[in-house]
Design a protein around this motif. Structure first.
Motif, short mmCIF file in Angstrom:
data_model
loop_
_atom_site.label_atom_id
_atom_site.label_comp_id
_atom_site.label_asym_id
_atom_site.label_seq_id
_atom_site.Cartn_x
_atom_site.Cartn_y
_atom_site.Cartn_z
N LEU A 192 -74.05 54.96 90.43
CA LEU A 192 -72.63 54.62 90.49
C LEU A 192 -72.28 53.87 91.77
N VAL A 193 -72.71 54.40 92.90
CA VAL A 193 -72.35 53.79 94.18
C VAL A 193 -72.88 52.37 94.25
N ASN A 194 -74.14 52.18 93.81
CA ASN A 194 -74.73 50.85 93.96
C ASN A 194 -74.13 49.84 92.99
N ILE A 195 -73.82 50.27 91.78
CA ILE A 195 -73.18 49.34 90.85
C ILE A 195 -71.81 48.93 91.38
N VAL A 196 -71.03 49.94 91.79
CA VAL A 196 -69.68 49.63 92.26
C VAL A 196 -69.73 48.77 93.52
N SER A 197 -70.61 49.13 94.45
CA SER A 197 -70.61 48.37 95.70
C SER A 197 -71.15 46.96 95.49
N PHE A 198 -72.10 46.81 94.58
CA PHE A 198 -72.60 45.46 94.30
C PHE A 198 -71.50 44.61 93.67
N ALA A 199 -70.76 45.21 92.76
CA ALA A 199 -69.65 44.49 92.14
C ALA A 199 -68.62 44.11 93.19
N LEU A 200 -68.32 45.05 94.09
CA LEU A 200 -67.35 44.75 95.15
C LEU A 200 -67.85 43.62 96.04
N SER A 201 -69.16 43.64 96.34
CA SER A 201 -69.69 42.62 97.23
C SER A 201 -69.62 41.25 96.57
N LEU A 202 -69.80 41.20 95.24
CA LEU A 202 -69.65 39.92 94.54
C LEU A 202 -68.21 39.43 94.64
N ILE A 203 -67.26 40.38 94.50
CA ILE A 203 -65.85 39.98 94.56
C ILE A 203 -65.51 39.42 95.95
N VAL A 204 -65.92 40.12 96.99
CA VAL A 204 -65.48 39.70 98.32
C VAL A 204 -66.30 38.52 98.87
N THR A 205 -67.38 38.11 98.17
CA THR A 205 -68.07 36.90 98.61
C THR A 205 -67.72 35.72 97.70
N LEU B 70 -79.77 27.21 97.58
CA LEU B 70 -80.40 27.77 96.37
C LEU B 70 -79.39 27.88 95.24
N MET B 71 -78.26 28.51 95.58
CA MET B 71 -77.24 28.73 94.55
C MET B 71 -76.66 27.40 94.07
N GLU B 72 -76.47 26.49 95.02
CA GLU B 72 -75.89 25.20 94.64
C GLU B 72 -76.83 24.43 93.71
N ALA B 73 -78.11 24.48 94.06
CA ALA B 73 -79.09 23.78 93.24
C ALA B 73 -79.08 24.31 91.81
N ALA B 74 -79.04 25.65 91.72
CA ALA B 74 -79.02 26.28 90.39
C ALA B 74 -77.76 25.88 89.64
N ASN B 75 -76.67 25.83 90.38
CA ASN B 75 -75.40 25.47 89.79
C ASN B 75 -75.47 24.04 89.22
N VAL B 76 -76.04 23.15 90.02
CA VAL B 76 -76.16 21.75 89.59
C VAL B 76 -77.05 21.66 88.35
N ASP B 77 -78.11 22.50 88.33
CA ASP B 77 -79.00 22.49 87.17
C ASP B 77 -78.36 23.10 85.94
N GLY B 78 -77.14 23.65 86.09
CA GLY B 78 -76.42 24.16 84.93
C GLY B 78 -76.70 25.61 84.61
N ALA B 79 -77.25 26.37 85.58
CA ALA B 79 -77.47 27.79 85.32
C ALA B 79 -76.13 28.51 85.34
N PRO B 80 -75.80 29.28 84.29
CA PRO B 80 -74.52 29.99 84.29
C PRO B 80 -74.49 31.10 85.35
N TYR B 81 -73.27 31.61 85.60
CA TYR B 81 -73.04 32.55 86.70
C TYR B 81 -73.98 33.76 86.63
N LEU B 82 -74.05 34.42 85.45
CA LEU B 82 -74.86 35.63 85.34
C LEU B 82 -76.33 35.33 85.58
N THR B 83 -76.81 34.19 85.09
CA THR B 83 -78.21 33.82 85.31
C THR B 83 -78.48 33.65 86.80
N ARG B 84 -77.53 33.01 87.49
CA ARG B 84 -77.70 32.84 88.93
C ARG B 84 -77.79 34.20 89.63
N ILE B 85 -76.95 35.13 89.20
CA ILE B 85 -76.97 36.44 89.85
C ILE B 85 -78.29 37.17 89.60
#
Lengths: 295, 427
Positions: free
Chosen positions: A79-92, A182-197
């Motif tokens: 629970l803690v890790n799922i919630v905190s990972f989700a929070l970290s995605l939100i705040v970044t 890394l993330m930008e390159a993946a984005n340019v290649d058309g990788a969707p959000y979940l795939t990038r994560i």
């Protein structure tokens, strides 16, 4: 290099001294006392071998505490890790006020387990009940803390509320250390959000998971303060046909044994907790280590 | 391999930070500024201010001696604090024990007080092998406290509450007229593990089974229990009384409440009865109680019982290893024999002194009810202090909590208690 080593040792001395005096020596004393009949005060201490350990695993209350602690740890690690990972995605992400959220999510950790336990006890025992009575929702009319099947979940929710912000910071730091290219390159290649994560973000921050899992695992395993103020071990439930305290985690079981002047027995329980914790933590760290990628 | 060892050591090191527990023995002499400092470490939070004031008064009146009082109690871990003090060589000169369990632990430190002048003036000194080892802090006691106004409005005469069936009728009357009387439930009873109220149920209430209806010093029932035996017929009667209290209790207080919720419910007139002792007098005063209160007996049988439960809850003991032992003994003697000391006990602390020569009256209504009962006689002894340490908290506590969750399950409660009592000799 040789000289460097000496400098290292020199700088380590204060820490090593403190560590030896307040951790290592008391720990060895503890091991010794777990094999005696010492009551905490008396000057005569008799060595009794492993007698204190012999009955532990047939005592329903200790066995129950052991199992409920494992359950509590499992729930919380997830629970803690799922919630905190989700929070970290939100705040970044690019969400507005993200710095405010960062601070806000972290605040519960600063409150501390004792106060937090009392706050949530009030919420769960009084506010939820009032809401339940006013709106005639039967589900809310008995406190979650007085039902033996739900108390562990209530505790987990409070524990998550406390630790999620803290673990979130570790994830935020890890996410920020991943090269943006890394993330930008993946984005340019058309990788969707979940795939990038799942294919870039998570593998790249595997070392953060090692740390976070270790912290949540050990913290849940030795949870005491919030347990003490939130539920005090209650309510009672039946285990192996003996009434036991439904939310009495291991640390609290040790505490209650010690306050009943059974010092040596409590120390034996603490040694068992220590061994269990070392085994679990080592297994977890070695598994996680294999998943880490070196940059 | 080397890396594995390092990571092993680091993990072990991190994990080890949970544990600490060591021992060190040193001694220190406590003198400062020429005055002998008599240190006192006590656990009755409710008398802290009064005791501090009396200690200051005594210090001012006694040249060469300063008494300094430290208080830790209520929810605080007094035993743990005392242990920490003894380990760090700061053992106080006067400290408090609550019975045989405490005596067994601290007996190396406890001085014989048999030759003190107050010994002849009390029946409640802490006796070991014919020697007086402890100074009784007060007489405390309890029955079932009632709100006289509510009972009068419901047409119940508290003097008739001397049997279980009388209680059952009274509770039924109150339950039926709850709305009209403005109460939530007939009784404020607490038994929850979560509220830390094991001592109300598993200690004070259970004391009725150990001593109710017997002579003041008849310990036969508890002696049998310590040998693992339960008196089935007597216990069934008692269990039915517990069932009655639980069924007619305010359920939120019973299952979740702590001391404040329990006393608060009664003080605000939301219950007609309160299962607490005379130590709630200061709380009731604080909460602005203006109704008349009194005590009815815990009559758990259908043979009438009229007595209340009276005991010395704790004793002051003097540290025999302290160089200031004599000054400490003098302080206790002054407390029992001088008018200033007696005023402190009665007027300052609101306690009932355990000394027969004291004629002052405490102001609390429940304390007055107890004093009247004490003068009347026919009260019952309280023997839970004879149980092994932890029995009330860790064994009986969960059993009462479980029974409170399901008070219809009387047979299960009796079976659980029978098993628990059978396990007492092994504790």
């Amino acid at each position: 290099m040789k000289q460097n080593n000496w400098v290292n040792v020199f700088f380590l001395i204060p820490v090593l001294f403190a560590f030896t005096m307040i951790i290592v020596i008391p720990f060895l004393f503890g091991l010794y006392y777990s094999m005696t009949d010492w009551n905490g005060v008396r000057m005569v201490v008799n060595f009794v071998g492993l007698r204190n350990f012999a009955n532990l695993f047939s005592a329903p209350d200790f066995l129950y505490s052991f199992l409920i602690t494992i359950a509590f740890t499992l729930i919380n690690v997830i629970l803690v890790n799922i919630v905190s990972f989700a929070l970290s995605l939100i705040v970044t992400s690019n969400v507005k006020f993200r710095n405010f959220y960062r601070a806000g999510f972290f605040v519960p950790y600063l409150i501390g387990g004792i106060v937090l336990g009392y706050i949530w006890q009030f919420i769960l025992n009084n506010i939820f009940l009032s809401v339940g009575d006013t709106l005639a929702i039967e589900f809310l009319q008995t406190s979650f803390l007085s039902r033996s099947e739900s108390v562990i979940w209530a505790m987990s929710a409070v524990n998550t509320w406390q630790y999620a912000g803290y673990v979130m910071l570790i994830y935020v730091a890890a996410i920020q250390s991943i090269p943006a290219s890394l993330m930008e390159a993946a984005n340019v290649d058309g990788a969707p959000y979940l795939t990038r994560i799942f294919h870039i973000l998570i593998p790249m921050m595997a070392n953060a998971f090692t740390i976070s899992l270790f912290l949540t695992l050990t913290n849940s395993f030795k949870q005491f303060d919030m347990n003490f103020t939130l539920t005090n071990g209650g309510p009672a439930t039946r285990f192996m046909d003996v009434p036991v305290k439904a939310s009495q985690l291991l640390a609290m079981n040790i505490f209650n044994t010690a306050t009943a002047n059974r010092m040596a027995e409590a120390q034996a329980k603490a040694v068992v907790l220590f061994v269990a914790l070392v085994v679990v933590a080592l297994v977890q760290v070695s598994i996680n280590k294999k998943k880490e990628v070196e940059m | 391999m080397k890396r594995a060892i390092i990571s092993f050591v680091l993990v072990v090191g991190l994990v080890m930070t949970v544990f600490a527990g060591g021992s060190q023995q040193s001694s220190s002499s406590t003198t400062a500024g020429g005055d002998k400092v008599v240190t006192m470490y006590q656990l009755k939070v409710e008398i802290k201010d009064a005791l501090d004031a009396y200690a200051a008064e005594y210090s001012a009146a006694t040249p060469g001696v300063t008494v300094s009082v430290e208080t830790l109690g209520g929810g605080g871990d007094y035993g743990g604090g005392l242990r920490a003090k003894s380990q760090s060589g700061q053992m106080p000169d006067i400290f408090q024990i609550e019975g045989m369990g405490g005596y067994e632990i601290w007996k190396d430190y406890i001085a014989d007080l048999s030759n003190e002048t107050w010994v002849a003036d009390t029946d409640l000194g802490f006796m070991v092998d014919g020697k007086v080892m402890g100074f009784p802090v007060a007489i405390e006691g309890y029955g079932l406290a009632y709100n006289a106004d509510i009972l009068a409005a419901a047409g119940i005469d508290p003097a008739t509450l001397t049997t279980r069936s009388a209680y059952e009728q009274a509770f039924q009357t109150l339950e039926a007229r709850k709305a009209e009387l403005g109460i939530d439930a007939p009784v404020a009873m607490a038994a929850s593990v979560s509220g830390g109220m094991w001592w109300v149920a598993g200690q004070h209430n259970l004391a009725a089974y150990w001593g109710g209806g017997l002579d003041f010093d008849d310990t036969s029932v508890i002696e049998a229990a310590l040998a693992g035996q339960m008196d089935d017929a007597r216990f069934r009667e008692y269990a039915q009384y517990v069932q009655l209290l639980f069924k007619y209790a305010d359920q939120n207080v019973l299952l979740n409440g702590g001391y404040d919720q329990q006393v608060g419910a009664f003080a605000q007139g939301r219950t007609a009865f309160l299962h607490q002792g005379n130590w709630v007098d200061p709380n009731l005063a604080q909460l602005g109680v203006d109704f008349k209160v009194g005590y009815a007996p815990h009559a758990f049988t259908n043979t009438p019982q009229t007595g209340l439960y009276l005991f010395a809850p704790s004793w002051y003991v003097v540290n025999a290893q302290s160089p200031n032992a004599q000054a400490a003994k003098d302080f206790l003697t002054a407390m029992a024999t001088t008018s200033a000391g007696q005023r402190f006990m009665v007027e300052g602390a609101g306690m009932i002194p355990a000394f027969k020569s004291v004629t002052l009256q405490p102001s609390g209504q429940l304390s007055q009810a107890l004093m009247a009962a004490n003068a009347r006689g026919g009260n019952y002894g309280v023997f839970f202090g004879m149980l092994p340490d932890g029995a009330g908290q860790n064994v009986f506590g969960p059993i009462y909590d479980l029974f409170a969750q399901d008070p219809d399950n009387l047979d299960q409660f009796i079976a659980d208690m029978k098993a628990a009592i059978a396990g007492l000799p092994r504790m």
